[in-house]
Design a protein around this motif. Sequence first.
Motif, PDB file in Angstrom:
ATOM      1  N   TYR A 216       0.840  -1.194   0.000  1.00  0.00           N
ATOM      2  CA  TYR A 216       0.000   0.000   0.000  1.00  0.00           C
ATOM      3  C   TYR A 216       0.880   1.252   0.000  1.00  0.00           C
ATOM      4  N   GLU A 217       0.270   2.377  -0.400  1.00  0.00           N
ATOM      5  CA  GLU A 217       1.031   3.599  -0.654  1.00  0.00           C
ATOM      6  C   GLU A 217       1.783   4.127   0.569  1.00  0.00           C
ATOM      7  N   LYS A 218       1.152   4.092   1.728  1.00  0.00           N
ATOM      8  CA  LYS A 218       1.817   4.618   2.928  1.00  0.00           C
ATOM      9  C   LYS A 218       3.079   3.823   3.268  1.00  0.00           C
ATOM     10  N   LEU A 219       3.030   2.513   3.050  1.00  0.00           N
ATOM     11  CA  LEU A 219       4.208   1.689   3.313  1.00  0.00           C
ATOM     12  C   LEU A 219       5.329   2.048   2.352  1.00  0.00           C
ATOM     13  N   VAL A 220       4.985   2.267   1.088  1.00  0.00           N
ATOM     14  CA  VAL A 220       5.993   2.649   0.093  1.00  0.00           C
ATOM     15  C   VAL A 220       6.651   3.962   0.498  1.00  0.00           C
ATOM     16  N   TYR A 221       5.845   4.916   0.948  1.00  0.00           N
ATOM     17  CA  TYR A 221       6.405   6.197   1.393  1.00  0.00           C
ATOM     18  C   TYR A 221       7.359   5.984   2.566  1.00  0.00           C
ATOM     19  N   ARG A 222       6.962   5.163   3.527  1.00  0.00           N
ATOM     20  CA  ARG A 222       7.795   4.930   4.707  1.00  0.00           C
ATOM     21  C   ARG A 222       9.129   4.280   4.328  1.00  0.00           C
ATOM     22  N   ILE A 223       9.091   3.390   3.353  1.00  0.00           N
ATOM     23  CA  ILE A 223      10.315   2.724   2.896  1.00  0.00           C
ATOM     24  C   ILE A 223      11.296   3.743   2.327  1.00  0.00           C
ATOM     25  N   ILE A 224      10.800   4.603   1.439  1.00  0.00           N
ATOM     26  CA  ILE A 224      11.669   5.611   0.816  1.00  0.00           C
ATOM     27  C   ILE A 224      12.194   6.585   1.870  1.00  0.00           C
ATOM     28  N   ASN A 225      11.310   7.037   2.724  1.00  0.00           N
ATOM     29  CA  ASN A 225      11.695   8.003   3.747  1.00  0.00           C
ATOM     30  C   ASN A 225      12.742   7.442   4.701  1.00  0.00           C
ATOM     31  N   LYS A 226      12.592   6.175   5.049  1.00  0.00           N
ATOM     32  CA  LYS A 226      13.524   5.529   5.981  1.00  0.00           C
ATOM     33  C   LYS A 226      14.953   5.515   5.436  1.00  0.00           C
ATOM     34  N   TYR A 227      15.126   4.998   4.244  1.00  0.00           N
ATOM     35  CA  TYR A 227      16.474   4.848   3.694  1.00  0.00           C
ATOM     36  C   TYR A 227      17.117   6.170   3.309  1.00  0.00           C
ATOM     37  N   PHE A 228      16.330   7.075   2.707  1.00  0.00           N
ATOM     38  CA  PHE A 228      16.933   8.320   2.233  1.00  0.00           C
ATOM     39  C   PHE A 228      17.140   9.335   3.363  1.00  0.00           C
ATOM     40  N   SER A 229      16.416   9.181   4.450  1.00  0.00           N
ATOM     41  CA  SER A 229      16.665  10.036   5.609  1.00  0.00           C
ATOM     42  C   SER A 229      18.039   9.738   6.201  1.00  0.00           C
ATOM     43  N   GLU A 230      18.503   8.515   6.000  1.00  0.00           N
ATOM     44  CA  GLU A 230      19.833   8.130   6.480  1.00  0.00           C
ATOM     45  C   GLU A 230      20.948   8.627   5.554  1.00  0.00           C
ATOM     46  N   ALA A 231      20.637   8.717   4.268  1.00  0.00           N
ATOM     47  CA  ALA A 231      21.680   9.042   3.284  1.00  0.00           C
ATOM     48  C   ALA A 231      21.649  10.480   2.798  1.00  0.00           C
ATOM     49  N   SER A 232      20.557  11.200   3.085  1.00  0.00           N
ATOM     50  CA  SER A 232      20.405  12.550   2.553  1.00  0.00           C
ATOM     51  C   SER A 232      20.057  13.544   3.660  1.00  0.00           C
ATOM     52  N   THR A 233      20.439  14.786   3.467  1.00  0.00           N
ATOM     53  CA  THR A 233      20.106  15.848   4.418  1.00  0.00           C
ATOM     54  C   THR A 233      18.857  16.611   3.988  1.00  0.00           C
ATOM     55  N   LYS A 234      18.230  16.197   2.887  1.00  0.00           N
ATOM     56  CA  LYS A 234      17.043  16.893   2.395  1.00  0.00           C
ATOM     57  C   LYS A 234      15.881  16.724   3.375  1.00  0.00           C
ATOM     58  N   SER A 235      15.082  17.769   3.500  1.00  0.00           N
ATOM     59  CA  SER A 235      13.964  17.727   4.436  1.00  0.00           C
ATOM     60  C   SER A 235      12.853  16.814   3.937  1.00  0.00           C
ATOM     61  N   LYS A 236      12.749  16.665   2.616  1.00  0.00           N
ATOM     62  CA  LYS A 236      11.711  15.811   2.053  1.00  0.00           C
ATOM     63  C   LYS A 236      12.343  14.619   1.350  1.00  0.00           C
ATOM     64  N   LEU A 242      12.191  10.849  -5.819  1.00  0.00           N
ATOM     65  CA  LEU A 242      12.875   9.854  -6.657  1.00  0.00           C
ATOM     66  C   LEU A 242      12.448  10.008  -8.119  1.00  0.00           C
ATOM     67  N   ARG A 243      11.179  10.261  -8.337  1.00  0.00           N
ATOM     68  CA  ARG A 243      10.676  10.499  -9.704  1.00  0.00           C
ATOM     69  C   ARG A 243      11.348  11.741 -10.271  1.00  0.00           C
ATOM     70  N   HIS A 244      11.469  12.750  -9.447  1.00  0.00           N
ATOM     71  CA  HIS A 244      12.131  13.993  -9.854  1.00  0.00           C
ATOM     72  C   HIS A 244      13.604  13.736 -10.181  1.00  0.00           C
ATOM     73  N   SER A 245      14.233  12.881  -9.378  1.00  0.00           N
ATOM     74  CA  SER A 245      15.655  12.567  -9.589  1.00  0.00           C
ATOM     75  C   SER A 245      15.850  11.834 -10.907  1.00  0.00           C
ATOM     76  N   PHE A 246      14.954  10.905 -11.194  1.00  0.00           N
ATOM     77  CA  PHE A 246      14.989  10.157 -12.459  1.00  0.00           C
ATOM     78  C   PHE A 246      14.991  11.123 -13.645  1.00  0.00           C
ATOM     79  N   ALA A 247      14.027  12.058 -13.637  1.00  0.00           N
ATOM     80  CA  ALA A 247      13.886  12.991 -14.757  1.00  0.00           C
ATOM     81  C   ALA A 247      15.083  13.938 -14.853  1.00  0.00           C
ATOM     82  N   THR A 248      15.496  14.477 -13.715  1.00  0.00           N
ATOM     83  CA  THR A 248      16.596  15.438 -13.706  1.00  0.00           C
ATOM     84  C   THR A 248      17.908  14.808 -14.165  1.00  0.00           C
TER      85      THR A 248
END
Length: 296
Positions: A216-236, A242-248
């Motif tokens: 479900y969508e909330k779980l997917v959000y939690r997965i992304i937030n968990k890992y990238f909060s450890e590797a990134s200093t971005k607030s969001k 990730l979709r934005h990163s793909f395009a950029t």
Amino acid sequence: MSIQAFSDYLLLEKKYSEHTVLAYTRDIENFQKFLVQQQYTNDVSKVNYFEIRQWIIALVDQNITNRSINRKISSLNSYFKFLLKTEEIKLNPLKQHKALKVGKKVQLPFSEKELLTVLESTIKVVDFETARNHFIIELFYATGIRRIELVKLKISDIDRSNGLIKVLGKRNKERYIPLIESLRISYNRYIEYRNNLPVVIDDEMLFLTKDGLKIYEKLVYRIINKYFSEASTKSKCSPHVLRHSFATHLLNQGADLNTVKELLGHASLASTQVYTHSSITDLKKVHSNSHPRNQK
């Protein structure tokens, strides 16, 4: 005319997603509650622009952003257009309304280094959930698909023989995205763990919970937030980033804007152009190094 009739119209005729329809109807129901609280009317179809303006003022007083208010008014406007279509009203009270001004929202993508850190160091694949989470992140970055599109993917949508992924986008529009090699590897590993789950209930769906149910969508959000909060200093740290990163990253490497548009499933180039802002530095560099008038 009931709000339910409008909801059915969006879902069945306009082919909007359940998530979008829920957001529209929730906005209208909230407006209806406001009307009752202010003792105006309990029938949204009988309101005038003054009453709508009072709602906008109340929302501003609640410190709700202009962007969110515009979205709520857009939902209301869609409802009035539906009432015009069904001849329940003769005039749209929002016809002369002008949206509130909003500042340009700059969405910073994850850097390539941050992506590599998560995919190659942060996630240690040791079981079903870590294999699934790695594949989810790999899939987001390799395809740029939306979160709801990922949740709806089926096993049958992965065409390994032709190296393609079938994605069902907005308004049930299908598009095909190449299955790159790193994604094949991540997919194969995930499937091995998936096949060993003790119970699989939603067996046609690609992504499952550890209990064998559709993810479900909330779980997917939690997965992304968990890992990238450890590797990134971005607030969001969200699937949309990730979709934005793909395009950029594609645009930074010289991909054609029309190609990126098709991969993202956008209806117009205007939607894709919002991803070009962070490519300006690279664009300037290419221009400076390549233009004949700047050659020494």
